[in-house]
Design a protein around this motif. Structure first.
Motif, PDB file in Angstrom:
ATOM      1  N   ILE A  95       0.836  -1.202   0.000  1.00  0.00           N
ATOM      2  CA  ILE A  95       0.000   0.000   0.000  1.00  0.00           C
ATOM      3  C   ILE A  95       0.869   1.249   0.000  1.00  0.00           C
ATOM      4  O   ILE A  95       0.560   2.246  -0.680  1.00  0.00           O
ATOM      5  CB  ILE A  95      -0.958  -0.015   1.203  1.00  0.00           C
ATOM      6  N   ASN A  96       1.973   1.213   0.745  1.00  0.00           N
ATOM      7  CA  ASN A  96       2.893   2.358   0.742  1.00  0.00           C
ATOM      8  C   ASN A  96       3.481   2.583  -0.643  1.00  0.00           C
ATOM      9  O   ASN A  96       3.636   3.729  -1.098  1.00  0.00           O
ATOM     10  CB  ASN A  96       4.023   2.128   1.753  1.00  0.00           C
ATOM     11  N   VAL A  97       3.801   1.499  -1.343  1.00  0.00           N
ATOM     12  CA  VAL A  97       4.343   1.611  -2.699  1.00  0.00           C
ATOM     13  C   VAL A  97       3.305   2.236  -3.632  1.00  0.00           C
ATOM     14  O   VAL A  97       3.620   3.101  -4.452  1.00  0.00           O
ATOM     15  CB  VAL A  97       4.783   0.227  -3.226  1.00  0.00           C
ATOM     16  N   MET A  98       2.051   1.781  -3.525  1.00  0.00           N
ATOM     17  CA  MET A  98       0.998   2.337  -4.377  1.00  0.00           C
ATOM     18  C   MET A  98       0.808   3.825  -4.113  1.00  0.00           C
ATOM     19  O   MET A  98       0.637   4.624  -5.054  1.00  0.00           O
ATOM     20  CB  MET A  98      -0.310   1.577  -4.130  1.00  0.00           C
ATOM     21  N   THR A  99       0.831   4.208  -2.843  1.00  0.00           N
ATOM     22  CA  THR A  99       0.685   5.625  -2.496  1.00  0.00           C
ATOM     23  C   THR A  99       1.821   6.444  -3.089  1.00  0.00           C
ATOM     24  O   THR A  99       1.600   7.552  -3.613  1.00  0.00           O
ATOM     25  CB  THR A  99       0.654   5.792  -0.968  1.00  0.00           C
ATOM     26  N   ASP A 100       3.036   5.891  -3.026  1.00  0.00           N
ATOM     27  CA  ASP A 100       4.198   6.585  -3.604  1.00  0.00           C
ATOM     28  C   ASP A 100       4.061   6.776  -5.110  1.00  0.00           C
ATOM     29  O   ASP A 100       4.642   7.708  -5.680  1.00  0.00           O
ATOM     30  CB  ASP A 100       5.484   5.806  -3.302  1.00  0.00           C
ATOM     31  N   HIS A 101       3.291   5.890  -5.775  1.00  0.00           N
ATOM     32  CA  HIS A 101       3.084   5.980  -7.224  1.00  0.00           C
ATOM     33  C   HIS A 101       1.828   6.771  -7.579  1.00  0.00           C
ATOM     34  O   HIS A 101       1.364   6.729  -8.725  1.00  0.00           O
ATOM     35  CB  HIS A 101       3.012   4.584  -7.843  1.00  0.00           C
ATOM     36  N   GLY A 102       1.271   7.475  -6.617  1.00  0.00           N
ATOM     37  CA  GLY A 102       0.159   8.367  -6.893  1.00  0.00           C
ATOM     38  C   GLY A 102      -1.208   7.733  -6.888  1.00  0.00           C
ATOM     39  O   GLY A 102      -2.200   8.361  -7.306  1.00  0.00           O
TER      40      GLY A 102
END
Length: 330
Positions: A36-43
């Motif tokens: 989820i953190n990775v997805m947030t980092d990708h906008g």
């Protein structure tokens, strides 16, 4: 799972920051946090609904209930993230010795829904739950024992739901709930609260309920087996009930309660499931789900057998496994 290794460092850091006495997240939860953190980092916008309550009257302030819901939409170019999440649910649940149930639902190519909706209980109130499989056409759900709970009566439920959206996008919902496991013991307390009685006589359960005969069908099947009464396909009702019955028996077995008696009951359940034709469906799409459930039952029985040093218990579990193996050959 390419991202599995990438997240392992994140998992390690998350676990290291927790107190020794705290209820630690499972590997799956830690992995999903990293994803989820990775997805947030990708906008990618992630909508969160987080809630929990702790028991301040008990040492360590253990959880009383928890319900976390994450919703997001994956663009077409990131649909592979969904498959990696599904793989994580499957792989990490199989590796986790505290995982005692795996359930799934999918939609076939002709639009038919395969499987049933499920209620993920929250806390100790059976009327407080999250429904999965209602608004989303696919889900995978696993239940994991809370290792911080010495009584082994509480669990974490993890669910991943998804559905097709416009322009190749996919809507996803990730859910975590914490609750008391709906078990025979819990049902007994509920019955006692309604002035009903439950007694154990020579390890045989006997219901004394002169006022109300509408007991829970899953509990009733277990009681009938323990009383030596026959069970039929109508008693089992559906594969989901077979899994629930097995789960209750497994919980009692893990707790060390009447292990031989529960081993015999598990053998009886597997034998009747085979005789009644469960887990044998001609439809290929349904068969995928039923095979996964059947394979999970086999893995659970093997784990239980490996943890027991009692020859009689092992023999009955081996007989139960043999009954499940016969289903494959049908």
């Amino acid at each position: 799972m390419k991202k599995m290794l990438k997240h392992m460092f994140t998992v390690t850091l998350l676990l290291a920051t927790l107190s020794v006495s705290a209820q630690q997240p499972s590997k799956l939860e830690s992995w999903m946090n990293g994803e989820i953190n990775v997805m947030t980092d990708h906008g990618i916008e992630v909508t969160k609904s987080l809630g929990q309550e702790r028991d301040i009257q008990k040492e360590g302030r253990p959880l009383k209930w928890r319900c976390d819901i994450y919703s997001f939409t994956l663009p077409k170019q990131r649909r592979h993230d969904l498959q990696e999440m599904i793989d994580a649910f499957e792989d990490l649940s199989h590796e986790d010795p505290n995982c005692y149930a795996i359930n799934s639902m999918s939609e076939s190519s002709d639009g038919d829904r395969i499987g049933n909706t499920r209620n993920l209980m929250i806390g100790e109130d059976p009327n407080n739950y999250v429904i999965i499989g209602k608004d989303y056409t696919n889900f995978i759900n696993i239940n994991v024992l809370d290792t911080a709970d010495a009584s082994k009566t509480h669990r974490y439920a993890y669910a991943l739901e998804w559905r097709e959206a416009q322009k190749g996008k996919v809507d996803v919902r990730y859910i975590i709930t914490y609750a008391k496991i709906p078990s025979v013991t819990a049902r007994i307390k509920e019955e006692q609260a309604n002035s009903r009685m439950f007694t154990w006589e020579n390890s045989i359960a006997t219901w004394k309920d002169p006022l109300n005969h509408n007991n829970d069908p899953v509990t009733d099947v277990i009681v009938h087996m323990q009383q030596g009464k026959p069970i039929t396909s109508d008693d089992l009702l559906c594969n989901e009930n077979i899994l629930l019955i097995f789960s209750l028996l497994k919980q009692q077995f893990i707790l060390g309660h009447n292990m031989e008696f529960n081993a015999i009951s598990i053998y009886t359940l597997c034998k009747r499931a085979r005789e009644c034709g469960f887990f044998t469906y001609p439809d290929s799409a349904v068969d995928v789900i039923q095979k996964a459930e059947l394979d999970q039952l086999k893995r659970d029985i093997i784990q239980m057998k490996n943890k027991s040093n009692d020859e009689t218990v092992c023999n009955y579990l081996q007989m139960a496994l043999a009954e499940l193996e016969k289903i494959v050959s049908n």
